[in-house]
Scaffold this motif. Sequence first.
Motif, PDB file in Angstrom:
ATOM      1  N   THR A 132       0.853  -1.193   0.000  1.00 60.94           N
ATOM      2  CA  THR A 132       0.000   0.000   0.000  1.00 60.94           C
ATOM      3  C   THR A 132       0.890   1.245   0.000  1.00 60.94           C
ATOM      4  O   THR A 132       2.023   1.187   0.465  1.00 60.94           O
ATOM      5  CB  THR A 132      -0.924   0.021   1.227  1.00 60.94           C
ATOM      6  N   PRO A 133       0.381   2.380  -0.508  1.00 57.00           N
ATOM      7  CA  PRO A 133       1.208   3.577  -0.630  1.00 57.00           C
ATOM      8  C   PRO A 133       1.695   4.191   0.685  1.00 57.00           C
ATOM      9  O   PRO A 133       2.659   4.912   0.682  1.00 57.00           O
ATOM     10  CB  PRO A 133       0.295   4.565  -1.350  1.00 57.00           C
ATOM     11  N   ASN A 134       1.024   3.931   1.783  1.00 52.86           N
ATOM     12  CA  ASN A 134       1.528   4.488   3.037  1.00 52.86           C
ATOM     13  C   ASN A 134       1.152   3.598   4.211  1.00 52.86           C
ATOM     14  O   ASN A 134       0.285   2.738   4.119  1.00 52.86           O
ATOM     15  CB  ASN A 134       1.064   5.939   3.236  1.00 52.86           C
ATOM     16  N   LYS A 135       1.804   3.833   5.333  1.00 51.23           N
ATOM     17  CA  LYS A 135       1.634   2.973   6.506  1.00 51.23           C
ATOM     18  C   LYS A 135       0.225   3.018   7.081  1.00 51.23           C
ATOM     19  O   LYS A 135      -0.227   2.067   7.691  1.00 51.23           O
ATOM     20  CB  LYS A 135       2.657   3.325   7.577  1.00 51.23           C
ATOM     21  N   TYR A 136      -0.492   4.129   6.900  1.00 50.74           N
ATOM     22  CA  TYR A 136      -1.830   4.256   7.468  1.00 50.74           C
ATOM     23  C   TYR A 136      -2.811   3.304   6.804  1.00 50.74           C
ATOM     24  O   TYR A 136      -3.708   2.791   7.433  1.00 50.74           O
ATOM     25  CB  TYR A 136      -2.316   5.705   7.381  1.00 50.74           C
ATOM     26  N   TRP A 137      -2.638   3.043   5.512  1.00 51.63           N
ATOM     27  CA  TRP A 137      -3.535   2.127   4.820  1.00 51.63           C
ATOM     28  C   TRP A 137      -3.354   0.703   5.347  1.00 51.63           C
ATOM     29  O   TRP A 137      -4.289  -0.075   5.388  1.00 51.63           O
ATOM     30  CB  TRP A 137      -3.275   2.152   3.326  1.00 51.63           C
ATOM     31  N   SER A 138      -2.135   0.391   5.752  1.00 52.86           N
ATOM     32  CA  SER A 138      -1.880  -0.932   6.338  1.00 52.86           C
ATOM     33  C   SER A 138      -2.470  -1.025   7.738  1.00 52.86           C
ATOM     34  O   SER A 138      -2.963  -2.065   8.137  1.00 52.86           O
ATOM     35  CB  SER A 138      -0.379  -1.210   6.398  1.00 52.86           C
ATOM     36  N   MET A 139      -2.412   0.073   8.472  1.00 51.85           N
ATOM     37  CA  MET A 139      -2.893   0.081   9.852  1.00 51.85           C
ATOM     38  C   MET A 139      -4.418   0.021   9.939  1.00 51.85           C
ATOM     39  O   MET A 139      -4.964  -0.585  10.854  1.00 51.85           O
ATOM     40  CB  MET A 139      -2.384   1.331  10.577  1.00 51.85           C
ATOM     41  N   TRP A 140      -5.127   0.658   8.997  1.00 51.86           N
ATOM     42  CA  TRP A 140      -6.585   0.721   9.023  1.00 51.86           C
ATOM     43  C   TRP A 140      -7.168   0.354   7.656  1.00 51.86           C
ATOM     44  O   TRP A 140      -7.707   1.210   6.936  1.00 51.86           O
ATOM     45  CB  TRP A 140      -7.071   2.117   9.439  1.00 51.86           C
ATOM     46  N   PRO A 141      -7.085  -0.907   7.281  1.00 52.93           N
ATOM     47  CA  PRO A 141      -7.557  -1.306   5.946  1.00 52.93           C
ATOM     48  C   PRO A 141      -9.053  -1.063   5.740  1.00 52.93           C
ATOM     49  O   PRO A 141      -9.501  -0.866   4.618  1.00 52.93           O
ATOM     50  CB  PRO A 141      -7.215  -2.798   5.874  1.00 52.93           C
ATOM     51  N   GLU A 142      -9.831  -1.025   6.824  1.00 49.85           N
ATOM     52  CA  GLU A 142     -11.270  -0.803   6.708  1.00 49.85           C
ATOM     53  C   GLU A 142     -11.590   0.570   6.125  1.00 49.85           C
ATOM     54  O   GLU A 142     -12.650   0.783   5.543  1.00 49.85           O
ATOM     55  CB  GLU A 142     -11.972  -0.932   8.076  1.00 49.85           C
ATOM     56  N   LEU A 143     -10.700   1.515   6.306  1.00 53.92           N
ATOM     57  CA  LEU A 143     -10.941   2.887   5.849  1.00 53.92           C
ATOM     58  C   LEU A 143     -10.488   3.130   4.409  1.00 53.92           C
ATOM     59  O   LEU A 143     -10.757   4.184   3.850  1.00 53.92           O
ATOM     60  CB  LEU A 143     -10.241   3.888   6.772  1.00 53.92           C
ATOM     61  N   ARG A 144      -9.822   2.159   3.804  1.00 51.46           N
ATOM     62  CA  ARG A 144      -9.263   2.380   2.475  1.00 51.46           C
ATOM     63  C   ARG A 144     -10.300   2.767   1.428  1.00 51.46           C
ATOM     64  O   ARG A 144     -10.013   3.533   0.536  1.00 51.46           O
ATOM     65  CB  ARG A 144      -8.538   1.133   1.994  1.00 51.46           C
ATOM     66  N   SER A 145     -11.496   2.236   1.509  1.00 52.45           N
ATOM     67  CA  SER A 145     -12.504   2.536   0.482  1.00 52.45           C
ATOM     68  C   SER A 145     -13.460   3.643   0.919  1.00 52.45           C
ATOM     69  O   SER A 145     -14.475   3.881   0.281  1.00 52.45           O
ATOM     70  CB  SER A 145     -13.280   1.268   0.119  1.00 52.45           C
ATOM     71  N   SER A 146     -13.126   4.327   1.988  1.00 49.44           N
ATOM     72  CA  SER A 146     -13.987   5.401   2.492  1.00 49.44           C
ATOM     73  C   SER A 146     -13.847   6.663   1.650  1.00 49.44           C
ATOM     74  O   SER A 146     -12.789   6.952   1.113  1.00 49.44           O
ATOM     75  CB  SER A 146     -13.609   5.757   3.933  1.00 49.44           C
ATOM     76  N   THR A 147     -14.937   7.408   1.572  1.00 49.06           N
ATOM     77  CA  THR A 147     -14.899   8.730   0.959  1.00 49.06           C
ATOM     78  C   THR A 147     -14.539   9.719   2.054  1.00 49.06           C
ATOM     79  O   THR A 147     -15.164   9.716   3.106  1.00 49.06           O
ATOM     80  CB  THR A 147     -16.271   9.100   0.366  1.00 49.06           C
TER      81      THR A 147
END
Length: 178
Positions: A132-147
Amino acid sequence: EDRLATLHRRTGTNLHGSYAMPQLMAHYKDESDYRVSDKIHRWQTISSLVLHRWSGSQSIQMPISYSEASWTGLFNFSSCSWDSEVLEMLDSCDCIKACCGDAGIAGVLPELVDFDEVEWVKVSKMKSDGTTPNKYWSMWPELRSSTMHLGVGDGAAANLGSKCNGMDRIAVTIGTSA
């Protein structure tokens, strides 16, 4: 009409230590103290900083919503821009001139936009190597598809939370500053 009343009419805020103008003046007050001031390249709200990091944006600075800008005391409601007279007052401080250069304080303030002009929808794009492009996407995968949108002030958020998002509804909320 005195200057304070004129300022209040343009910005909607009273001259008070909790707003940006007095805070910036206090921060930059000592022109001989450049330990921190000369390292500041931009001013940003917390919500924009979080969105900047979350999105992995390559831009130097995220914009700020008109809603968030309205509670800084630097925003002119009539022109939907940073208030030129407030910026002139800030730029009259020698330390701001020295730290911010020819552009003055306006050079370190974010661009103003409507809160929904900048959004990230389904930011879950993976890199070609599967990461993933940054560490936050790895930490909170549930938020990846959020607007996600820029921040809004508490009054606007209270109206939306009360399902009052059109001209056909009225909401009454009570806050601590009421």
